[in-house]
Design an enzyme around this catalytic site. Structure first.
Site, PDB file in Angstrom:
ATOM      1  N   LYS A  52       2.632   5.095  -3.255  1.00  0.00           N
ATOM      2  CA  LYS A  52       1.366   4.386  -3.498  1.00  0.00           C
ATOM      3  C   LYS A  52       0.223   5.102  -2.789  1.00  0.00           C
ATOM      4  O   LYS A  52      -0.867   5.269  -3.347  1.00  0.00           O
ATOM      5  CB  LYS A  52       1.483   2.922  -3.051  1.00  0.00           C
ATOM      6  N   GLN A  96       4.063  -5.131   0.982  1.00  0.00           N
ATOM      7  CA  GLN A  96       5.276  -4.621   0.334  1.00  0.00           C
ATOM      8  C   GLN A  96       6.436  -5.595   0.559  1.00  0.00           C
ATOM      9  O   GLN A  96       6.677  -6.052   1.673  1.00  0.00           O
ATOM     10  CB  GLN A  96       5.618  -3.225   0.877  1.00  0.00           C
ATOM     11  N   ASP A 119      -1.491  -6.844  -6.644  1.00  0.00           N
ATOM     12  CA  ASP A 119      -0.110  -6.956  -7.134  1.00  0.00           C
ATOM     13  C   ASP A 119       0.013  -8.046  -8.196  1.00  0.00           C
ATOM     14  O   ASP A 119       1.027  -8.103  -8.910  1.00  0.00           O
ATOM     15  CB  ASP A 119       0.832  -7.336  -5.975  1.00  0.00           C
TER      16      ASP A 119
HETATM   17  N1  GUN Z   1       8.668  -4.535  -3.960  1.00  0.00           N
HETATM   18  C1  GUN Z   1       9.187  -4.086  -5.126  1.00  0.00           C
HETATM   19  N2  GUN Z   1       8.217  -3.973  -6.056  1.00  0.00           N
HETATM   20  C2  GUN Z   1       7.066  -4.352  -5.469  1.00  0.00           C
HETATM   21  C3  GUN Z   1       5.725  -4.438  -5.915  1.00  0.00           C
HETATM   22  O1  GUN Z   1       5.387  -4.173  -7.073  1.00  0.00           O
HETATM   23  N3  GUN Z   1       4.827  -4.856  -4.997  1.00  0.00           N
HETATM   24  C4  GUN Z   1       5.167  -5.204  -3.734  1.00  0.00           C
HETATM   25  N4  GUN Z   1       4.206  -5.625  -2.912  1.00  0.00           N
HETATM   26  N5  GUN Z   1       6.405  -5.140  -3.287  1.00  0.00           N
HETATM   27  C5  GUN Z   1       7.350  -4.714  -4.156  1.00  0.00           C
END
Ligand code: GUN
Length: 297
Positions: A52, A96, A119
């Site tokens: 990211k 996350q 998200d």
């Molecule tokens: N863990 C697995 N996929 C994601 C996601 O798209 N966003 C976040 N914040 N955590 C995750």
């Protein structure tokens, strides 16, 4: 059979985002700013967050990574969320997942200002999405819809089977495939308890597999000419790889692919699109928008 190249599509979209960011900066605006909170040292989460941050660089965004050890108290994490909610320099942020067991993940998600929830996990965004209002759509379903559109795969009136009912993929995916302005499809959701899962799949024009079981979708479950989207990314041990593992999709690719009109590979299909859509959501947040509708400033 056409192989859907998520990696190339994501690269194209990131280049489009970067062009727009440079136009904004040239006109005196500031770069979009994404912050990420990472708790602990889970291998998968470390990789996702690193990617990211790299995607932010590729798009010309500012990024901030905030790390905590996995013994952080819930109140400290909530205080950090509150700080980011109030930080005018941060356009959007993510926490996350998964979080350590002693932390109430839902409470943390609900503490995020929905206008910075890139998200799309906050119940306000989930609810707005479900009734077709402008919102932040969670990145994996948005990435899949974008691939279907960019490859001109017809969805309107088609029969779509979603395998899996998770909050971050299966449920929003089914909602979006149903919405008139998105998929406009006839949608069936199947899960681990579905008695007629194979029969449903055999009738599907589009199968979206997000069940988390390597090789779950076999050739006998797929209609000739179907489009198959594989969301699975299970790490399976592989001594021939430097990392010691490889990613395995939910679809038994070698036997399913010959029957398909379109199919996504793993890796290189849905995965790269997910991070790219997070970037798109962050760009929208920086513009004070949910895809064109003002929500801020
Ligand atoms: N863990 C697995 N996929 C994601 C996601 O798209 N966003 C976040 N914040 N955590 C995750």
């Amino acid at each position: 059979m056409t192989l859907i190249d998520g990696k190339a599509t994501a690269a194209t979209i990131k280049a489009e985002i970067k062009d727009e960011v440079e136009r904004i900066v040239a006109q005196g605006g500031r770069r979009p700013h994404l912050a990420a909170i990472l708790v602990g040292h889970d291998g998968g989460s470390e990789t996702y967050v690193k990617n990211k941050v790299l995607a932010c660089e590729a798009c010309g965004f500012q990024s901030t990574l905030i790390r905590f050890e996995d013994d952080i108290r819930e109140e400290e994490l909530l205080a950090c969320v509150s700080r980011l909610n109030n930080d005018e320099s941060v356009d959007g942020f993510i926490v996350q997942l998964p979080l350590p067991r002693h932390i109430n993940g839902q409470k943390v998600i609900e503490a995020i200002d929905y206008r910075k929830d890139v998200d799309g996990f906050h119940p306000i965004n989930v609810g707005r999405m479900a009734i077709g209002l402008p919102c932040f759509v969670s990145a994996t379903p948005l990435g899949i819809l974008t691939l279907l559109r960019r490859y001109n795969i017809p969805t309107s009136g088609k029969k779509c089977v979603v395998l899996g009912r998770s909050n971050i993929v299966g449920k929003p995916m089914a909602q979006l495939m149903l919405q008139k302005q998105w998929g406009d499809a006839t949608v069936t959701v199947c899960h681990s308890r579905s008695k007629t899962l194979k029969e449903e799949c055999r009738q599907a024009d589009i199968i979206i597999a997000a069940i988390g079981q390597p090789g779950f979708v076999t050739a006998d479950m797929v209609k000739e000419g179907a489009a198959v989207i594989d969301v699975g990314t299970t790490r399976v041990p592989d001594a021939t790889r430097k990392s010691g593992y490889r990613l395995s999709g939910d679809v038994l690719f070698d036997e399913v692919a010959p029957k398909c009109s379109y199919i996504t590979p793993v890796p290189g299909g849905v995965g790269p699109m997910t991070i790219c859509m997070l970037m798109l959501n962050t760009l929208s947040a920086a513009k004070g928008e949910f895809y064109g509708e003002r929500v801020r400033k």
